[in-house]
Design a protein around this motif. Structure first.
Motif, PDB file in Angstrom:
ATOM      1  N   VAL A   7      -5.846   8.474   5.187  1.00 30.59           N
ATOM      2  CA  VAL A   7      -6.299   7.095   5.027  1.00 30.59           C
ATOM      3  C   VAL A   7      -7.055   6.675   6.281  1.00 30.59           C
ATOM      4  N   VAL A   8      -8.239   6.170   6.090  1.00 30.26           N
ATOM      5  CA  VAL A   8      -9.008   5.633   7.215  1.00 30.26           C
ATOM      6  C   VAL A   8      -8.801   4.123   7.226  1.00 30.26           C
ATOM      7  N   VAL A   9      -8.361   3.584   8.355  1.00 27.46           N
ATOM      8  CA  VAL A   9      -8.103   2.142   8.466  1.00 27.46           C
ATOM      9  C   VAL A   9      -9.297   1.503   9.154  1.00 27.46           C
TER      10      VAL A   9
ATOM     11  N   ALA B 112       0.852  -1.191   0.000  1.00 29.28           N
ATOM     12  CA  ALA B 112       0.000   0.000   0.000  1.00 29.28           C
ATOM     13  C   ALA B 112       0.886   1.238   0.000  1.00 29.28           C
ATOM     14  N   ARG B 113       0.274   2.360  -0.340  1.00 29.24           N
ATOM     15  CA  ARG B 113       1.040   3.592  -0.460  1.00 29.24           C
ATOM     16  C   ARG B 113       0.234   4.742   0.119  1.00 29.24           C
ATOM     17  N   VAL B 114       0.913   5.640   0.816  1.00 29.61           N
ATOM     18  CA  VAL B 114       0.262   6.869   1.290  1.00 29.61           C
ATOM     19  C   VAL B 114       1.017   8.036   0.674  1.00 29.61           C
ATOM     20  N   GLU B 115       0.289   8.892   0.014  1.00 24.33           N
ATOM     21  CA  GLU B 115       0.921  10.053  -0.629  1.00 24.33           C
ATOM     22  C   GLU B 115       1.005  11.208   0.370  1.00 24.33           C
ATOM     23  N   PRO B 116       1.943  12.125   0.163  1.00 26.91           N
ATOM     24  CA  PRO B 116       1.969  13.329   1.006  1.00 26.91           C
ATOM     25  C   PRO B 116       0.637  14.069   0.885  1.00 26.91           C
ATOM     26  N   GLY B 117       0.090  14.471   2.007  1.00 29.99           N
ATOM     27  CA  GLY B 117      -1.191  15.166   2.006  1.00 29.99           C
ATOM     28  C   GLY B 117      -2.383  14.223   1.983  1.00 29.99           C
TER      29      GLY B 117
ATOM     30  N   ALA C 250     -23.090  -5.170  15.204  1.00 30.32           N
ATOM     31  CA  ALA C 250     -21.629  -5.057  15.042  1.00 30.32           C
ATOM     32  C   ALA C 250     -21.169  -5.807  13.795  1.00 30.32           C
ATOM     33  N   ASP C 251     -21.710  -7.015  13.617  1.00 30.90           N
ATOM     34  CA  ASP C 251     -21.320  -7.828  12.461  1.00 30.90           C
ATOM     35  C   ASP C 251     -21.730  -7.164  11.152  1.00 30.90           C
ATOM     36  N   ALA C 252     -22.951  -6.629  11.142  1.00 29.65           N
ATOM     37  CA  ALA C 252     -23.467  -6.020   9.917  1.00 29.65           C
ATOM     38  C   ALA C 252     -22.621  -4.810   9.528  1.00 29.65           C
ATOM     39  N   VAL C 253     -22.292  -3.965  10.521  1.00 25.03           N
ATOM     40  CA  VAL C 253     -21.478  -2.771  10.248  1.00 25.03           C
ATOM     41  C   VAL C 253     -20.105  -3.195   9.733  1.00 25.03           C
ATOM     42  N   ALA C 254     -19.514  -4.204  10.400  1.00 24.01           N
ATOM     43  CA  ALA C 254     -18.176  -4.655   9.977  1.00 24.01           C
ATOM     44  C   ALA C 254     -18.217  -5.200   8.555  1.00 24.01           C
ATOM     45  N   ARG C 255     -19.289  -5.988   8.226  1.00 21.59           N
ATOM     46  CA  ARG C 255     -19.383  -6.565   6.876  1.00 21.59           C
ATOM     47  C   ARG C 255     -19.510  -5.469   5.814  1.00 21.59           C
ATOM     48  N   LEU C 256     -20.335  -4.477   6.129  1.00 22.84           N
ATOM     49  CA  LEU C 256     -20.522  -3.377   5.165  1.00 22.84           C
ATOM     50  C   LEU C 256     -19.194  -2.658   4.922  1.00 22.84           C
ATOM     51  N   ARG C 257     -18.444  -2.438   5.986  1.00 22.12           N
ATOM     52  CA  ARG C 257     -17.168  -1.739   5.829  1.00 22.12           C
ATOM     53  C   ARG C 257     -16.166  -2.591   5.062  1.00 22.12           C
ATOM     54  N   GLU C 258     -16.172  -3.891   5.362  1.00 19.94           N
ATOM     55  CA  GLU C 258     -15.258  -4.783   4.634  1.00 19.94           C
ATOM     56  C   GLU C 258     -15.532  -4.741   3.140  1.00 19.94           C
ATOM     57  N   GLN C 259     -16.833  -4.534   2.790  1.00 18.53           N
ATOM     58  CA  GLN C 259     -17.191  -4.494   1.370  1.00 18.53           C
ATOM     59  C   GLN C 259     -16.927  -3.116   0.760  1.00 18.53           C
ATOM     60  N   GLY C 260     -16.340  -2.232   1.563  1.00 14.73           N
ATOM     61  CA  GLY C 260     -15.943  -0.935   1.033  1.00 14.73           C
ATOM     62  C   GLY C 260     -17.019   0.135   1.150  1.00 14.73           C
ATOM     63  N   HIS C 261     -18.131  -0.199   1.825  1.00 14.89           N
ATOM     64  CA  HIS C 261     -19.184   0.819   1.995  1.00 14.89           C
ATOM     65  C   HIS C 261     -18.821   1.724   3.164  1.00 14.89           C
TER      66      HIS C 261
ATOM     67  N   ALA D 131      -8.845  -7.250   6.967  1.00 12.61           N
ATOM     68  CA  ALA D 131      -9.691  -8.422   7.254  1.00 12.61           C
ATOM     69  C   ALA D 131      -8.931  -9.678   6.856  1.00 12.61           C
ATOM     70  N   ASP D 132      -9.033 -10.693   7.689  1.00  9.75           N
ATOM     71  CA  ASP D 132      -8.387 -11.990   7.427  1.00  9.75           C
ATOM     72  C   ASP D 132      -6.901 -11.845   7.082  1.00  9.75           C
ATOM     73  N   GLY D 133      -6.236 -10.921   7.733  1.00 14.15           N
ATOM     74  CA  GLY D 133      -4.795 -10.766   7.563  1.00 14.15           C
ATOM     75  C   GLY D 133      -4.370 -10.023   6.325  1.00 14.15           C
ATOM     76  N   THR D 134      -5.335  -9.571   5.541  1.00  8.94           N
ATOM     77  CA  THR D 134      -4.953  -8.830   4.338  1.00  8.94           C
ATOM     78  C   THR D 134      -5.532  -7.410   4.401  1.00  8.94           C
ATOM     79  N   VAL D 135      -4.979  -6.548   3.575  1.00  9.64           N
ATOM     80  CA  VAL D 135      -5.442  -5.155   3.552  1.00  9.64           C
ATOM     81  C   VAL D 135      -5.942  -4.841   2.146  1.00  9.64           C
ATOM     82  N   THR D 136      -7.184  -4.375   2.085  1.00  7.38           N
ATOM     83  CA  THR D 136      -7.755  -3.970   0.805  1.00  7.38           C
ATOM     84  C   THR D 136      -7.793  -2.449   0.776  1.00  7.38           C
ATOM     85  N   THR D 137      -7.197  -1.876  -0.237  1.00 10.46           N
ATOM     86  CA  THR D 137      -7.170  -0.417  -0.298  1.00 10.46           C
ATOM     87  C   THR D 137      -8.226   0.082  -1.272  1.00 10.46           C
ATOM     88  N   ALA D 138      -8.776   1.244  -0.943  1.00 15.56           N
ATOM     89  CA  ALA D 138      -9.754   1.868  -1.835  1.00 15.56           C
ATOM     90  C   ALA D 138      -9.425   3.348  -1.903  1.00 15.56           C
ATOM     91  N   ALA D 139      -9.439   3.885  -3.105  1.00 14.46           N
ATOM     92  CA  ALA D 139      -9.115   5.304  -3.272  1.00 14.46           C
ATOM     93  C   ALA D 139     -10.197   6.169  -2.638  1.00 14.46           C
TER      94      ALA D 139
END
Lengths: 222, 245
Positions: B31-33, B23-28, B223-234, B196-204
């Motif tokens: 990133v929300v983890v 993954a990469r973080v640009e100056p400026g 809690a599960d529903a919120v986590a699932r939605l976030r994992e799917q990038g929502h 999630a599951d030891g991997t990191v998915t990045t989204a612009a």
């Protein structure tokens, strides 16, 4: 690095953790000098030997004062793992010098030693010979490396016992441990300047090897 | 700053907490983890901060001045609030005058004035967390890492956090923020890294138009529903209880 060294020494003193090793040092000195006046040079040789585990324990206490997360914050603030590690060793060495000063001066104040004041230099030399290895052993037993109190105590005690046992005359591997026993023999039986230099080189090499091992372990154990 | 095929585990032979992270973080950039509790968010942030050394792979181009706010500030140590902050400013290489200025500024901004001479162990959790935030900001960071920064903070200080993040980013610094409270909705334009599951998915960062969908779930599954939605990038904006339920 100096600021972090100062911060760690400050924490060591302000939390009262400095008191226990100081009391231990005073108790050991009382037993050592309680039997009557001794020749300063010889007495200092034994004093350095018995100070070794106290200095190592003091180092462990000093390095364990800081909470784990604060140690990590210090590493981030300094921006260097190496300097964070060095600051801890430096703080432990500075605290050790304080204890050594007590060990050198107290016997004169209470009349525990006799001889020329110049023997203070021999005393300083032989205590400094013990300081480096003691700081390195104490560092290897600190919580950041050993994780548990039991393992920390085991490293400290085993290291101290081995330093004596493997330092005895006729030991098969005296080079494995710092030359504390040899230094004590040097102050009681005498020796040449070459012997003194060899002892200093042995202690320096042992300290460097143990400090290198500590730094390697700490790189991955913040 | 760049994470290049980073793998992390805590002991030899142990399970991988993170694997194959690039993954990469640009100056400026901000990133929300995101991720569930125990997913490895804090581990990822500590790798980025330089607290942890990757077991495999490497982190390159880390800026010189890094501010890290841990999830829990270690208040169990000697010294008062100002004593601690001055010492940390000195550790960061600030001279006496600059340290005093920086400490005064952040004590004032974070509402720590009444606690200047209070010993650290006597602070409440929220106040200690403010000290944790202050120590990270003493030298303007080129990389700011906030591990659940809203946790334990009062409402007034929670409102300050987005402003601090945007300030750092506007100056050209990078910011990583982990959050499980949904507060990062206050950081528009942030990219997201989902752990999630030891991997990191990045989204612009979001750039296109978005829609808001209201979904009702059983309270027990929240809690599960919120986590699932976030994992799917929502982007979960808000969670509220249904009136009368």
């Amino acid at each position: 690095m100096i600021a972090l060294t100062r911060m760690r020494l400050h924490g060591f003193v302000r939390t009262g953790r400095a008191v226990a090793p100081l009391i231990a040092a005073l108790a050991v000195l009382s037993i050592l000098y309680g039997g009557g006046q001794a020749e300063a040079g010889e007495a200092y040789g034994v004093s350095a030997l018995v100070a070794f585990p106290v200095l190592a324990w003091q180092t462990k206490i000093l390095l364990d004062v800081e909470p784990d997360v604060q140690r990590r914050l210090a590493r981030v603030a300094l921006g260097s793992a190496g300097r964070e590690i060095a600051a801890g060793l430096l703080a432990a060495a500075a605290a050790g010098l304080g204890t050594i000063a007590v060990a050198l001066v107290m016997p004169w104040i209470f009349g525990g030693v006799k001889g020329e004041p110049s023997s203070l230099l021999i005393g300083l030399g032989v205590h400094l010979l013990a300081l480096g290895p003691a700081v390195a052993l104490g560092a290897l037993s600190c919580r950041a490396v050993t994780r548990t109190a039991g393992m920390g105590a085991a490293v400290l005690v085993t290291g101290s016992v081995l330093a004596i046992v493997l330092g005895l005359q006729g030991s098969p591997a005296p080079w494995l441990v710092p030359p504390l026993m040899a230094a004590t023999r040097f102050t009681t039986s005498g020796g040449t300047a070459l012997t003194a230099l060899t002892l200093a080189a042995h202690a320096t090499l042992w300290t460097a090897a143990a400090a290198w091992a500590y730094a390697r372990l700490r790189r991955d154990r913040a | 700053m760049h994470l290049d095929d980073v793998w992390q585990r805590y002991r030899r032979g142990g399970p991988w907490v993170l694997s194959n992270v690039t993954a990469r973080v640009e100056p400026g950039g901000i990133v929300v983890v995101l991720g569930r509790n125990g997913a490895g968010k804090s581990t990822l942030l500590q790798l980025v901060a330089g607290v942890l050394r990757p077991t495999r792979g490497r982190v390159t181009d880390r800026p010189a001045v890094v501010g890290w706010v841990p999830e829990r500030f270690p208040a169990d140590q000697a010294g008062t609030v100002t004593g601690y902050l001055r010492a940390m400013a000195a550790v960061r290489g600030l001279g006496h005058a600059a340290a005093t200025r920086a400490v005064d500024e952040w004590v004032q901004r974070l509402g720590l004035g009444a606690f200047r001479d209070v010993k650290l162990p006597e602070l409440s959790k929220g106040t200690a967390q403010k000290v944790g935030l202050a120590q990270a900001m003493l030298a303007p960071p080129d990389l700011l890492i906030l591990d659940e920064p809203w946790e334990g903070l009062d409402a007034a200080t929670r409102d300050l956090v987005p402003g601090i993040v945007l300030e750092v980013a506007a100056r050209g610094g990078s910011v990583l923020v982990s959050d499980h409270r949904g507060e990062t909705v206050r950081l528009p334009g942030a990219a997201s890294w989902t752990v999630a599951d030891g991997t990191v998915t990045t989204a612009a960062a979001d750039t296109g138009p978005r829609c808001v969908v209201e979904v009702a779930v059983d309270a027990a599954d929240l809690a599960d529903a919120v986590a699932r939605l976030r994992e799917q990038g929502h982007h979960v904006l808000r969670v509220r209880e249904e009136v009368g339920s």
